[in-house]
Design a protein around this motif. Structure first.
Motif, short mmCIF file in Angstrom:
data_model
loop_
_atom_site.label_atom_id
_atom_site.label_comp_id
_atom_site.label_asym_id
_atom_site.label_seq_id
_atom_site.Cartn_x
_atom_site.Cartn_y
_atom_site.Cartn_z
N SER A 5 25.04 54.73 -0.66
CA SER A 5 24.73 53.30 -0.84
C SER A 5 25.68 52.48 0.03
O SER A 5 26.76 52.95 0.40
N PRO A 6 25.29 51.23 0.35
CA PRO A 6 26.20 50.37 1.13
C PRO A 6 27.54 50.14 0.43
O PRO A 6 28.58 50.06 1.11
N TYR A 7 27.53 50.04 -0.91
CA TYR A 7 28.80 49.81 -1.61
C TYR A 7 29.72 51.03 -1.48
O TYR A 7 30.91 50.89 -1.22
N GLN A 8 29.18 52.23 -1.65
CA GLN A 8 29.99 53.44 -1.47
C GLN A 8 30.47 53.55 -0.03
O GLN A 8 31.61 53.95 0.24
N PHE A 9 29.61 53.18 0.91
CA PHE A 9 29.99 53.19 2.33
C PHE A 9 31.16 52.23 2.56
O PHE A 9 32.14 52.58 3.23
N PHE A 10 31.08 51.04 2.00
CA PHE A 10 32.14 50.04 2.15
C PHE A 10 33.45 50.55 1.59
O PHE A 10 34.51 50.42 2.22
N ARG A 11 33.42 51.15 0.39
CA ARG A 11 34.64 51.64 -0.24
C ARG A 11 35.36 52.67 0.61
O ARG A 11 36.59 52.74 0.62
N VAL B 218 27.66 45.15 6.52
CA VAL B 218 27.93 46.45 5.90
C VAL B 218 26.63 47.19 5.62
O VAL B 218 26.53 48.40 5.84
N VAL B 219 25.62 46.47 5.15
CA VAL B 219 24.32 47.09 4.89
C VAL B 219 23.74 47.68 6.17
O VAL B 219 23.23 48.81 6.18
N HIS C 226 23.12 52.54 9.86
CA HIS C 226 23.47 53.29 11.07
C HIS C 226 24.09 54.63 10.69
O HIS C 226 23.74 55.68 11.25
N PHE C 227 25.02 54.59 9.75
CA PHE C 227 25.68 55.83 9.35
C PHE C 227 24.70 56.80 8.71
O PHE C 227 24.71 58.01 9.00
N ARG C 228 23.86 56.28 7.83
CA ARG C 228 22.92 57.16 7.13
C ARG C 228 21.95 57.82 8.12
O ARG C 228 21.59 59.00 7.96
#
Length: 460
Positions: free
Chosen positions: A74-80, A433-434, A439-441
């Motif tokens: 998720s974007p939140y987990q990515f951000f963390r 971030v989203v 991009h990362f996913r």
């Protein structure tokens, strides 16, 4: 298969970003990462994540796989788990604002419960691994984006996200004003009976019997760690860790007569599947003999491989902590945790340096997703209060006038305008971030961040 540089052949573009930060602070017109086009930004995201994990990728790529899998959720987990990406976007900004010893990685889950010097639960900041001298606003910016993303994950509208972020910022400002008027003591801790009702209930619920906590990790009769999916005992290494603990004892802040008797190591284990940021980063549990003859008084220490702060080299007119990188986190914890970091220190094993702290017996985080909207705003305000207290205690010698830190922060900007700007910043940065997470996913799904044994790796 991920292609990367050999460990040791690169400094993670440290010099390049340091020069960029200095040039930007001097007013030169440059192209920051936030201004990159979609394709260039995608490559920047990929390379920054590689930079942040190059040593782990080179030496133990299979242990980084669970973290990359978690970042893709998720974007939140990515951000963390991508603080370096966040702060490279901020490189060189806010140069005119007061600099303090920041927390460095503020988000809704960086607040929680830790034992204080008496071993009793207290609420506040629980992680100082990224602590660094930086503009105070960087903590507010990252925290604001974190609350915005957490609200998105809960399905909140743009208006509700803005209200949640505004509550975080208002809690911060109100607390600073209170400290400035000397209505509150900067050494006041959130403990049972001295906290907002929401936190008081959490602290009371955390008053877990220490023996119960130990029983989940340890065979109390054998005084040894129990093997599990997350814990791998290495009892044959006790002598090696005893030597390391003997060295650690010299820089530890605790009175040896308080909780442990002779710092005697009873057992050692490898801790697997750590937090979002430190997945794949080597970590150990060390069981120390407690003050009494009974195993129920034993203490568990965490030893985590040292890493540089992700803020290093990005600060306008970069300032360093007194001492080395090991002392950086220990010093920040002693300043910020109001006596709640008695076991913080550092140790060395075979030329590797480790940060040491007590393994908290408390499950002390508040899940924002389980709160109604009114309670979520109250919690955000409490977190802003906690951050303000940390900042108010963070005077940096040579960088402040005779005024207190809280007075400097309160008078350096027009707060109504500043808060409004930060709410809008949080929304725009969360949008980015989203996109970055997408991009990362896509890279992850294409196998760029996977290894042959990745199917065996499971996130927390």
């Amino acid at each position: 298969m991920l292609q990367h540089r050999v460990a040791g052949s690169s400094d993670g573009r440290f010099d390049a970003f340091r020069n960029f930060a200095r040039a930007r602070a001097e007013g030169q017109i440059l192209l920051p990462p936030t201004a990159l086009g979609p394709e260039e930004r995608r490559l920047h995201v990929r390379q920054t994540i590689i930079d942040d994990h190059d040593v782990r990728i080179a030496y133990r790529p299979e242990e980084s796989a669970p973290k990359f899998k978690l970042l893709a959720q998720s974007p939140y987990q990515f951000f963390r788990g991508t603080a370096l990406l966040c702060f490279r976007d901020l490189a060189g900004t806010d140069a005119s604002l007061p600099k303090i010893i920041t927390v460095g990685d503020v988000h809704p889950e960086s607040f929680g419960v830790l034992p204080n010097e008496e071993g009793q639960p207290s609420f506040g900041i629980i992680d100082f691994d990224e602590a660094y001298v930086a503009p105070f606003s960087w903590d507010l910016r990252r925290g604001a984006v974190g609350f915005n993303l957490a609200a998105r994950e809960n399905g909140d509208s743009k208006k509700r996200r803005a209200r949640l972020v505004a509550s975080f910022l208002e809690g911060y400002r109100k607390a600073l004003k209170s400290f400035d008027r000397q209505e509150r003591d900067k050494a006041q801790r959130f403990v049972v009976g001295n906290s907002p009702a929401m936190i008081d209930h959490k602290l009371e619920a955390c008053a877990l019997d220490h023996k119960v906590f130990l029983m989940e990790l340890i065979d109390l009769e054998k005084r040894a760690f129990r093997p599990s999916d997350e814990i791998a005992p290495i009892s044959d290494q006790v002598d090696v860790f005893q030597a390391a603990i003997d060295g650690y004892r010299k820089n530890c802040h605790i009175d040896a007569s308080g909780r442990v008797r002779d710092f005697r190591v009873r057992d050692v284990a490898i801790k697997k599947r750590s937090g979002v940021t430190t997945q794949g980063q080597e970590r150990f549990y060390v069981l120390l003999e407690g003050i009494s003859e009974e195993s129920k008084d034993d203490v568990v220490l965490e030893m985590k491989l040292r890493r540089d702060s992700v803020l290093r080299g990005l600060i306008p007119r970069d300032q360093q902590f007194a001492g080395d990188e090991l002392e950086r986190v220990v010093n920040a914890a002693q300043i910020h945790q109001l006596g709640g970091a008695p076991f913080h220190g550092y140790a060395s094993i075979k030329e590797h340096d480790f940060l040491v702290r007590e393994k908290s017996p408390y499950r002390g985080r508040i899940d924002l997703a389980k709160l109604d909207r009114r309670s979520a705003r109250e919690y955000a305000q409490i977190c802003g209060d906690c951050l303000a207290q940390v900042h108010a205690r963070s005077d940096v010698e040579g960088d402040v006038s005779t005024r207190t830190t809280e007075r400097q922060i309160l008078t350096c900007v027009d707060w109504d305008t500043f808060s409004g700007d930060l709410v809008r910043f949080a929304e725009a940065a969360a949008d980015r971030v989203v996109r970055d997470a997408d991009h990362f996913r896509a890279d992850y799904d294409d196998g760029i961040f996977k290894w042959k044994n990745d199917e065996k790796a499971k996130p927390e």
